[in-house]
Design a protein around this motif. Structure first.
Motif, short mmCIF file in Angstrom:
data_model
loop_
_atom_site.label_atom_id
_atom_site.label_comp_id
_atom_site.label_asym_id
_atom_site.label_seq_id
_atom_site.Cartn_x
_atom_site.Cartn_y
_atom_site.Cartn_z
N PHE A 1 0.82 -1.21 0.00
CA PHE A 1 0.00 0.00 0.00
C PHE A 1 0.85 1.27 0.00
CE2 PHE A 1 -2.38 -3.27 2.45
CZ PHE A 1 -3.48 -3.41 1.61
N SER A 2 2.10 1.16 -0.43
CA SER A 2 3.04 2.27 -0.24
C SER A 2 2.59 3.59 -0.86
CB SER A 2 4.43 1.89 -0.77
OG SER A 2 4.38 1.62 -2.16
N SER A 3 1.99 3.54 -2.05
CA SER A 3 1.57 4.79 -2.69
C SER A 3 0.45 5.47 -1.94
CB SER A 3 1.13 4.52 -4.14
OG SER A 3 2.22 4.09 -4.91
N ILE A 4 -0.33 4.70 -1.22
CA ILE A 4 -1.40 5.25 -0.40
C ILE A 4 -0.87 5.65 0.98
CG2 ILE A 4 -3.60 4.72 0.74
CD1 ILE A 4 -4.24 2.86 -1.59
N ALA A 5 0.03 4.84 1.51
CA ALA A 5 0.51 5.03 2.87
C ALA A 5 1.54 6.15 3.01
CB ALA A 5 1.10 3.73 3.40
N LYS A 6 2.39 6.32 2.01
CA LYS A 6 3.49 7.29 2.17
C LYS A 6 3.03 8.73 2.36
CE LYS A 6 7.31 4.66 0.25
NZ LYS A 6 8.36 4.56 -0.79
N PRO A 7 1.93 9.18 1.71
CA PRO A 7 1.49 10.56 1.97
C PRO A 7 1.08 10.81 3.42
CG PRO A 7 0.57 9.77 -0.10
CD PRO A 7 1.20 8.58 0.57
N ILE A 8 0.73 9.76 4.17
CA ILE A 8 0.34 9.95 5.56
C ILE A 8 1.39 9.39 6.52
CG2 ILE A 8 -2.14 9.98 5.11
CD1 ILE A 8 -2.07 7.00 6.29
N LEU A 9 2.57 9.06 6.00
CA LEU A 9 3.58 8.42 6.83
C LEU A 9 4.01 9.32 8.00
CD1 LEU A 9 5.43 6.04 7.37
CD2 LEU A 9 7.07 7.02 5.74
N ASP A 10 4.26 10.59 7.72
CA ASP A 10 4.69 11.50 8.78
C ASP A 10 3.64 11.61 9.88
OD1 ASP A 10 7.10 11.93 7.54
OD2 ASP A 10 6.54 13.88 6.70
N ASN A 11 2.37 11.71 9.47
CA ASN A 11 1.30 11.82 10.47
C ASN A 11 1.12 10.52 11.24
OD1 ASN A 11 0.73 14.49 9.86
ND2 ASN A 11 -0.91 14.00 8.44
N THR A 12 1.33 9.41 10.56
CA THR A 12 1.23 8.12 11.24
C THR A 12 2.35 7.98 12.27
OG1 THR A 12 0.24 7.11 9.28
CG2 THR A 12 1.15 5.62 10.93
N LEU A 13 3.57 8.32 11.89
CA LEU A 13 4.68 8.26 12.83
C LEU A 13 4.46 9.21 14.00
CD1 LEU A 13 7.69 8.13 10.32
CD2 LEU A 13 6.69 6.23 11.60
N ALA A 14 3.91 10.39 13.71
CA ALA A 14 3.62 11.34 14.79
C ALA A 14 2.57 10.79 15.73
CB ALA A 14 3.15 12.67 14.20
N THR A 15 1.56 10.11 15.20
CA THR A 15 0.52 9.50 16.03
C THR A 15 1.11 8.44 16.94
OG1 THR A 15 -1.15 9.94 14.33
CG2 THR A 15 -1.69 8.27 15.98
N VAL A 16 1.98 7.60 16.38
CA VAL A 16 2.64 6.57 17.18
C VAL A 16 3.47 7.21 18.29
CG1 VAL A 16 4.37 4.73 17.15
CG2 VAL A 16 2.69 4.88 15.31
N GLN A 17 4.23 8.24 17.94
CA GLN A 17 5.09 8.90 18.92
C GLN A 17 4.28 9.55 20.03
OE1 GLN A 17 7.19 11.39 16.16
NE2 GLN A 17 8.71 9.82 15.64
N LEU A 18 3.17 10.17 19.68
CA LEU A 18 2.31 10.79 20.70
C LEU A 18 1.75 9.74 21.65
CD1 LEU A 18 0.35 13.40 18.54
CD2 LEU A 18 1.93 13.92 20.42
N CYS A 19 1.30 8.62 21.09
CA CYS A 19 0.73 7.57 21.93
C CYS A 19 1.79 6.95 22.83
CB CYS A 19 0.06 6.51 21.07
SG CYS A 19 -1.51 7.06 20.36
N ARG A 20 2.97 6.73 22.29
CA ARG A 20 4.03 6.16 23.13
C ARG A 20 4.45 7.14 24.22
NH1 ARG A 20 7.40 2.41 18.88
NH2 ARG A 20 6.13 0.56 19.27
#
Length: 211
Positions: free
Chosen positions: A45-64
């Motif tokens: 799903f890379s073409s779909i996932a990469k545009p939201i990668l930064d926000n996904t990583l930020a979400t993970v970091q906030l939760c951790r």
């Protein structure tokens, strides 16, 4: 051009919605009883996932940072016995275990600290054919936070399934993505109406830390 390629090209030019557009109810997740589910951030799903990668990583970091446990799902099929209706629906264009497509994106793989954080699944819901519910109940989890791909398939189905299983659901608007903006927004509107509280990264940080 394959259906998969068409979907990925369309999503590459789409932009995600703010939670405010469809928000009906407001609530912040409780870090003491929540878990984050990061859905299917894989090479397939890379073409779909990469545009939201930064926000996904930020979400993970906030939760951790808030000491919220994080689980990553990895969609994969091992044999025709586990295709179910997906084999027919997608004409055999599936994510096959053991291939590069089935692996988590490198940036996501680096965030998954241990094997116990990765849930393998073979259908749209992260609860289907897995022991996810038993694990969450055993951990005392009451709330599920959802991000990842695809908004209207695995993310939405997981969110709805969590709701009917008795979990309170929070759904990201800027760390989820799908094949086009119309489908993305349709999911947000549906979930806000009957299943989930919406948030984006900024709202999540404010809700967790009073930022």
């Amino acid at each position: 051009m394959s259906l998969r390629s068409q979907i990925q090209q369309e999503m590459a030019t789409s932009k995600c919605s703010s939670y405010e557009k469809y928000e009906i109810r407001k609530r912040n997740p409780n870090p003491k009883s929540s878990v984050l589910l990061v859905i299917d951030m894989q090479n397939y799903f890379s073409s779909i996932a990469k545009p939201i990668l930064d926000n996904t990583l930020a979400t993970v970091q906030l939760c951790r940072r808030a000491s919220i446990p994080v689980f990553f799902t990895r969609h994969c099929h091992k044999s025709p016995a586990d295709y179910g209706m997906l084999g027919e629906w997608w004409s055999g264009d599936l994510v096959y275990d053991g291939t590069a497509d089935a692996e988590l994106l490198p940036e996501i793989r680096g965030m998954a600290a241990g094997a116990d954080e990765v849930i393998e699944k073979n259908t749209y819901s992260a609860f289907g054919n897995t022991r996810l519910q038993e694990r969450l109940v055993g951990m005392g989890v009451e709330e599920v936070i959802v991000c990842g791909v695809m908004t209207n398939l695995c993310c939405e189905t997981t969110a709805r399934d969590a709701f009917v299983r008795g979990f309170r659901v929070f759904f990201s608007t800027d760390a989820t993505a799908t094949s086009d903006l119309e489908l993305h927004e349709a999911t947000l509107k549906n979930l806000a109406y009957g299943f989930a509280y919406l948030f984006d990264c900024e709202r999540l940080e404010a809700g967790l830390f009073g930022a």
